[in-house]
Design a protein around this motif. Sequence first.
Motif, PDB file in Angstrom:
ATOM      1  N   TYR A 193      -7.808   9.719   1.907  1.00  0.00           N
ATOM      2  CA  TYR A 193      -7.429  10.453   0.697  1.00  0.00           C
ATOM      3  C   TYR A 193      -6.735   9.573  -0.346  1.00  0.00           C
ATOM      4  CZ  TYR A 193      -8.711  14.810   2.969  1.00  0.00           C
ATOM      5  OH  TYR A 193      -9.414  15.822   3.567  1.00  0.00           O
ATOM      6  N   ARG A 194      -6.056   8.519   0.091  1.00  0.00           N
ATOM      7  CA  ARG A 194      -5.493   7.502  -0.799  1.00  0.00           C
ATOM      8  C   ARG A 194      -4.528   8.081  -1.848  1.00  0.00           C
ATOM      9  NH1 ARG A 194     -10.697   7.092  -0.403  1.00  0.00           N
ATOM     10  NH2 ARG A 194     -11.092   7.674  -2.564  1.00  0.00           N
ATOM     11  N   GLU A 195      -3.754   9.067  -1.441  1.00  0.00           N
ATOM     12  CA  GLU A 195      -2.759   9.648  -2.343  1.00  0.00           C
ATOM     13  C   GLU A 195      -1.364   9.290  -1.834  1.00  0.00           C
ATOM     14  OE1 GLU A 195      -1.528  14.085  -3.936  1.00  0.00           O
ATOM     15  OE2 GLU A 195      -3.624  13.450  -3.969  1.00  0.00           O
ATOM     16  N   ASN A 233      -4.738  15.719   0.256  1.00  0.00           N
ATOM     17  CA  ASN A 233      -4.303  15.458  -1.119  1.00  0.00           C
ATOM     18  C   ASN A 233      -3.833  16.761  -1.744  1.00  0.00           C
ATOM     19  OD1 ASN A 233      -6.615  16.874  -2.059  1.00  0.00           O
ATOM     20  ND2 ASN A 233      -7.829  14.990  -2.032  1.00  0.00           N
ATOM     21  N   PRO A 269       0.120   5.850   2.190  1.00  0.00           N
ATOM     22  CA  PRO A 269      -1.041   6.704   1.874  1.00  0.00           C
ATOM     23  C   PRO A 269      -2.096   6.668   2.964  1.00  0.00           C
ATOM     24  CG  PRO A 269      -1.117   4.674   0.603  1.00  0.00           C
ATOM     25  CD  PRO A 269       0.200   4.658   1.323  1.00  0.00           C
ATOM     26  N   CYS A 270      -2.867   7.723   3.042  1.00  0.00           N
ATOM     27  CA  CYS A 270      -3.988   7.830   3.984  1.00  0.00           C
ATOM     28  C   CYS A 270      -5.167   7.015   3.453  1.00  0.00           C
ATOM     29  CB  CYS A 270      -4.372   9.299   4.133  1.00  0.00           C
ATOM     30  SG  CYS A 270      -5.937   9.588   4.992  1.00  0.00           S
ATOM     31  N   GLY A 271      -5.869   6.327   4.352  1.00  0.00           N
ATOM     32  CA  GLY A 271      -7.010   5.514   3.937  1.00  0.00           C
ATOM     33  C   GLY A 271      -8.191   6.322   3.452  1.00  0.00           C
TER      34      GLY A 271
END
Length: 662
Positions: free
Chosen positions: A132-134, A113, A128-130
């Motif tokens: 970091y979710r950004e 992130n 998005p990455c699972g």
Amino acid sequence: MSQTAYPILSSPIKLGPKTARNRIWMTAHATLLVKDHLFTDAHIAYYTERAKGGVAVITMEAMATHPTTQPYKGKAFAFDPRMVPEYHKLAEAVHAYDTLLLSQPWHRGRQTNGVTNGLPVWAPSAVPCGVYREMPHVMTTSDINEIIEGYRLSARYSREGGLDGVEVHGMSHGYLLNQFLSPGTNFRKDQYGGTLENRMRIVMEILDATRAEIGSDMIMGMRLNSDDGHEGGLGPNEWADIAKEFEATGLIDYISFSHGTYVNRMLIYPTSPEEHGFQLNSTGQIKSKLNVPVVGVGRITNPNEAEQWLEQGKCDFVGMARALIADPKWAEKSLKGEGQKIRPCVGANWCMSRIFAQAPVGCIHNPSAGQELELDENSVPQATTIKNVAVVGGGVAGMRASWTLARRGHSVTLFEAKSVLGGQINWWAQAQSRQELTGIVSWLEDRVAEENITVRCNEFVSKDDLADFDEVVIATGSTGLKHGWTMLRPEKWNGANLPGADGQNVYSYTEVLGANPDLGETVIIFDIMGGRQGAVVAEIIARRGIKVHFVTQLGQPSPDLASSRDWGKVHGMLKKLGVVFHVDKELVSIGENQVTMRDVYTSDEHTQNHISSVVMVQGSSANDHLYHELIKTKPCHLVGDAMAPRRVNDAISDGELIARLI
């Protein structure tokens, strides 16, 4: 065991223009020893200790090729010319032991992130990455060229710094180049997306740039996955095709294979239990189609197993990280036929928990790891005055203190009230998932046995029994609490018990693990700590066929397992065992066969009926009574849980540090 017991493991092998002296490779891993994006004296000591311990090749930790990949401040910048003198110092130290030293330039792509650097996350597509979710910025051609230039500069500074080679990273573990390669994360319509040739384009351009910078007299390798391990990712067959294309360029001298992405990080660095060598079948499948040497990884901890996998042709090098954090002399001990002396990696992932806490790398039972400059285990100062020292308590703190005290020249007597050494680790190892923890105890037992230490088990000592000793180390552990209150009600902590908490059907976790009482058919576990204790107690009880309700005032069970990265693995295991989770709940009262709990946010109450027993996981109280009796009459020291109930690594570190002071 003779020195030739591992003929392949000990044999040299060509690695491009250079030769590796054996088949033991220290693979890259984070250390957080970085300062101002540069390596430090602590790095030199850390890598040098492993080189001195016999490894043939060291790939240093992954280093950023661009400012957009900075998951935390402790990340080295491979594209920074200031790295050149740092490399020189490292190379000089490591080359003294005939060890090859490689850099590992890399970019995380979507798997980070912008919290640390304030920059957007870059990725080939807006996926998005699972973790970091950004939402990422979709890289432009100009951005791609910046990344390629970052890899080029990283290679240039590696050459100027006197390193032996470069391992191009980013194709494994779901990082940026993996994201370009995988159709599951690359939805581009330009020359960098669509066909395999297009998806490989950025990697090919990076390989060309890297080889152009380092020339033919340095090693160039790359890190690939042999299995992404998730739906939509690349499997062994796809990775074999990709690896053959890279090999066909003639640019690379070896490939290091691994598993997993951040969709399933337990394939990258799994905790115990996990089959040793679990990645090597896929790696071997790909290796059979290649000609360049292959590095294989996947919980390789034992030299017998390592030799077997080499003999089977699953890899040409055995790659290790955590095993060498635990014992930097793994290679030396193995090749001398002293494998039984290796301090085993027990799969606890305390090394990962340290990084999660933004602390330098460490090990659950090697207190020197990451502290080689301050705490060299192989250099114990001799005592100026020889003393007769009693160590009371034969858990890991007491054993570690005894070992170091004896090596310093003191006369040591170790007292243990139980019939065996090991303390609470013996209890935790009752869980199927934690059985490897016994390696901590057995390794310390062997070290204690090597020294002239008097061990007296089945002896509960009093103040009078210690009258003839000059100093005493108190390592008497702790006892589980069961008053029933949470930290949400600190005013109740030392007051009256929660209503019903003094009932005969209520147990502390230490009572359950130590005495194995009959708990009946259905149990409430009330865990207020959020660590591994509650999960382990739940596993042990559930595996006995008992129905378990896991109650916690926290938002999820055992949230601290996020630091070791295995909370999902543990939650899944417990759910398969039938454990039912009740989160955001505190206990209100305990009856003879029921428990009333309350939502900590809404105050709504719920009564769970047909409960036979309640087990409290509320932390524990230090058993420090003997210390307070003795301290008035002679020098006395508290270590481990007797000082403050904490973690295994703290107990071992306490024992070591106190032993160095006496």
